[in-house]
Design a protein around this motif. Structure first.
Motif, mmCIF file in Angstrom:
data_model
loop_
_atom_site.group_PDB
_atom_site.id
_atom_site.type_symbol
_atom_site.label_atom_id
_atom_site.label_comp_id
_atom_site.label_asym_id
_atom_site.label_seq_id
_atom_site.Cartn_x
_atom_site.Cartn_y
_atom_site.Cartn_z
ATOM 1 N N TRP A 87 -11.838 5.136 4.674
ATOM 2 C CA TRP A 87 -10.858 4.339 3.934
ATOM 3 C C TRP A 87 -11.357 4.159 2.514
ATOM 4 N N GLY A 88 -10.490 4.416 1.548
ATOM 5 C CA GLY A 88 -10.816 4.187 0.155
ATOM 6 C C GLY A 88 -9.617 3.623 -0.565
ATOM 7 N N GLU A 89 -9.855 2.827 -1.607
ATOM 8 C CA GLU A 89 -8.770 2.225 -2.382
ATOM 9 C C GLU A 89 -9.058 2.339 -3.866
ATOM 10 N N LEU A 90 -7.993 2.464 -4.648
ATOM 11 C CA LEU A 90 -8.084 2.471 -6.101
ATOM 12 C C LEU A 90 -7.457 1.201 -6.652
ATOM 13 N N ALA A 144 -13.742 10.461 0.474
ATOM 14 C CA ALA A 144 -14.658 10.256 -0.658
ATOM 15 C C ALA A 144 -14.327 11.202 -1.811
ATOM 16 N N LYS A 145 -14.060 12.477 -1.504
ATOM 17 C CA LYS A 145 -13.718 13.440 -2.565
ATOM 18 C C LYS A 145 -12.397 13.073 -3.234
ATOM 19 N N SER A 146 -11.419 12.638 -2.447
ATOM 20 C CA SER A 146 -10.116 12.280 -3.022
ATOM 21 C C SER A 146 -10.212 11.037 -3.894
ATOM 22 N N VAL A 147 -10.973 10.048 -3.462
ATOM 23 C CA VAL A 147 -11.153 8.839 -4.263
ATOM 24 C C VAL A 147 -11.823 9.191 -5.585
ATOM 25 N N GLU A 148 -12.872 10.022 -5.522
ATOM 26 C CA GLU A 148 -13.555 10.438 -6.750
ATOM 27 C C GLU A 148 -12.623 11.252 -7.651
ATOM 28 N N PHE A 149 -11.855 12.164 -7.059
ATOM 29 C CA PHE A 149 -10.924 12.995 -7.825
ATOM 30 C C PHE A 149 -9.884 12.134 -8.547
ATOM 31 N N TYR A 150 -9.228 11.217 -7.842
ATOM 32 C CA TYR A 150 -8.202 10.370 -8.458
ATOM 33 C C TYR A 150 -8.799 9.481 -9.541
ATOM 34 N N SER A 151 -10.017 9.042 -9.327
ATOM 35 C CA SER A 151 -10.692 8.227 -10.332
ATOM 36 C C SER A 151 -10.916 9.035 -11.616
ATOM 37 N N ARG A 152 -11.447 10.237 -11.474
ATOM 38 C CA ARG A 152 -11.725 11.088 -12.650
ATOM 39 C C ARG A 152 -10.452 11.629 -13.280
ATOM 40 N N TYR A 195 0.818 -1.207 0.000
ATOM 41 C CA TYR A 195 0.000 0.000 0.000
ATOM 42 C C TYR A 195 0.853 1.259 0.000
ATOM 43 N N THR A 196 0.339 2.278 -0.617
ATOM 44 C CA THR A 196 0.743 3.648 -0.363
ATOM 45 C C THR A 196 -0.498 4.308 0.180
ATOM 46 N N VAL A 197 -0.437 4.818 1.399
ATOM 47 C CA VAL A 197 -1.589 5.447 2.027
ATOM 48 C C VAL A 197 -1.404 6.954 1.951
ATOM 49 N N VAL A 198 -2.389 7.622 1.390
ATOM 50 C CA VAL A 198 -2.367 9.076 1.263
ATOM 51 C C VAL A 198 -3.364 9.638 2.272
ATOM 52 N N SER A 241 -4.963 -0.263 -8.784
ATOM 53 C CA SER A 241 -3.755 0.311 -9.367
ATOM 54 C C SER A 241 -2.656 -0.709 -9.578
ATOM 55 N N GLY A 242 -3.017 -1.946 -9.826
ATOM 56 C CA GLY A 242 -1.999 -2.963 -10.052
ATOM 57 C C GLY A 242 -1.631 -3.664 -8.762
ATOM 58 N N GLN A 243 -0.371 -4.047 -8.631
ATOM 59 C CA GLN A 243 0.060 -4.829 -7.472
ATOM 60 C C GLN A 243 0.094 -4.022 -6.185
ATOM 61 N N THR A 244 0.314 -2.730 -6.273
ATOM 62 C CA THR A 244 0.362 -1.887 -5.090
ATOM 63 C C THR A 244 -0.908 -1.055 -5.030
ATOM 64 N N THR A 245 -1.580 -1.097 -3.901
ATOM 65 C CA THR A 245 -2.833 -0.381 -3.719
ATOM 66 C C THR A 245 -2.562 1.064 -3.332
ATOM 67 N N ILE A 246 -3.296 1.980 -3.946
ATOM 68 C CA ILE A 246 -3.290 3.374 -3.505
ATOM 69 C C ILE A 246 -4.498 3.510 -2.597
ATOM 70 N N ALA A 247 -4.245 3.859 -1.345
ATOM 71 C CA ALA A 247 -5.324 3.961 -0.366
ATOM 72 C C ALA A 247 -5.399 5.383 0.172
#
Length: 191
Positions: A62-65, A39-47, A30-33, A67-73
């Motif tokens: 808690w939200g996750e994208l 919710a706004k950050s997850v939506e922003f990174y998605s868009r 994981y990389t945790v930001v 992103s391959g083998q390493t999760t962006i949380a």
């Protein structure tokens, strides 16, 4: 036979050694930001960066994208679990000439299009994409929490392999990829 038994023992010893060495080799998970609003950050990174949302829990803590083998949380800046155990998160709010001690990097085939998409979806442009001497095209934006996001190409390397060289030349010259280059030899040369 004795020879087969000895080979089996060696094979078992080798497997045991490999297993023991893998026990202490971690996987980067994981990389945790830490953000103001998960919710706004997850939506922003998605868009802005084109990731699919893997998970956003009901509490929005808690939200996750995907992103391959390493999760962006993503998780809130302040919460009991982390503030009391590991200390408070330093604010990422800085001036235009300062940045947080974290940079998120994403690689794209079309850096210009990715940069444009990010800005059109709320990222703040920091530096327009440009070709770097180390073989990447790189641009920078800030996310909605002020964190610097690098938008870059995969690092290109020179090779005598016809296919790789063809792709590299096509990228640099902004041309379509040509399936064959007849005047390149397979001999290894220093380029």
């Amino acid at each position: 036979t004795l020879k087969a038994l000895m080979m089996s023992r060696r094979r078992i010893a080798r497997i045991e050694k490999e297993m023991a060495s893998n026990i202490i080799k971690p996987a980067y998970a994981y990389t945790v930001v830490y953000v103001r609003d998960v919710a706004k950050s997850v939506e922003f990174y998605s868009r802005a960066f084109g990731y699919n949302v893997r998970r956003l829990d009901e509490s929005h803590r808690w939200g996750e994208l995907e992103s391959g083998q390493t999760t962006i949380a993503f998780t809130p800046l302040h919460q009991h679990e982390t503030d009391d155990l590991t200390g408070k998160v330093q604010s990422s709010t800085r001036s235009d000439r300062e940045r947080a001690p974290l940079e998120v990097c994403f690689c794209y085939h079309d850096v210009d299009a990715a940069f444009k998409r990010a800005v059109e979806n709320g990222a703040v442009a920091v530096s327009e994409p440009e070709d770097k001497e180390w073989g990447q095209k790189v641009g920078y934006v800030r996310d909605i929490d002020g964190i610097v996001v690098r938008i870059g190409s995969h690092r290109l390397t020179l090779s005598t392999d016809k296919t790789k060289l063809c792709v590299y030349a096509s990228h640099i010259l902004n041309l379509p990829v040509v399936p064959q280059l007849n005047n390149i030899t397979n001999k290894k040369k220093a380029i």
